[in-house]
Design a protein around this motif. Structure first.
Motif: not given
Length: 120
Positions: A40-47, A50-51, A71-84
């Protein structure tokens, strides 16, 4: 961590996109009962990102990394194991929208590789 409720209208918007991804997976022979890494990914401020990165493990995710787009957009990518299957993806989307509300971020969807159960 006590996450707030999600916005039902926002959920309907994301759920429509989830249906497209689920249909694409099904068209590629996906077996939704097979657990696999889902990112999954989220976009937003660096602060704010980081939280979320600090809270990721408590929320059931591992951190894949972050990225700044051209364009300067910050994204954080996370992962988890699960079914679909639909119930699992619905729960994932609801959780991510609650994370979005709590951290003041923008949830940018999920993705994974189709798993057919066949060895390549």
């Amino acid at each position: 961590m006590n996450l707030p409720p999600f916005d039902p209208a926002r959920f309907e918007e994301e759920w429509a996109q989830d249906q497209d991804v689920l249909q694409s997976l099904a068209a590629n022979g996906d077996n939704p009962a097979i657990a696999r890494p889902v990112d999954v990914s989220f976009q937003g401020s660096g602060k704010a990102l980081a939280s979320l990165e600090e809270a990721a493990e408590e929320l059931g995710f591992t951190v894949l990394g972050d990225e700044r787009s051209e364009d300067g957009t910050l994204s954080l990518f996370l992962e988890r194991e699960q079914r679909t299957d639909e119930a699992s993806i619905r729960a994932l989307t609801e959780l991510c929208l609650r994370i979005e509300a709590y951290f003041g971020l923008e949830y940018d969807g999920w993705g994974c590789v189709a798993e057919t159960g066949m060895k390549h």
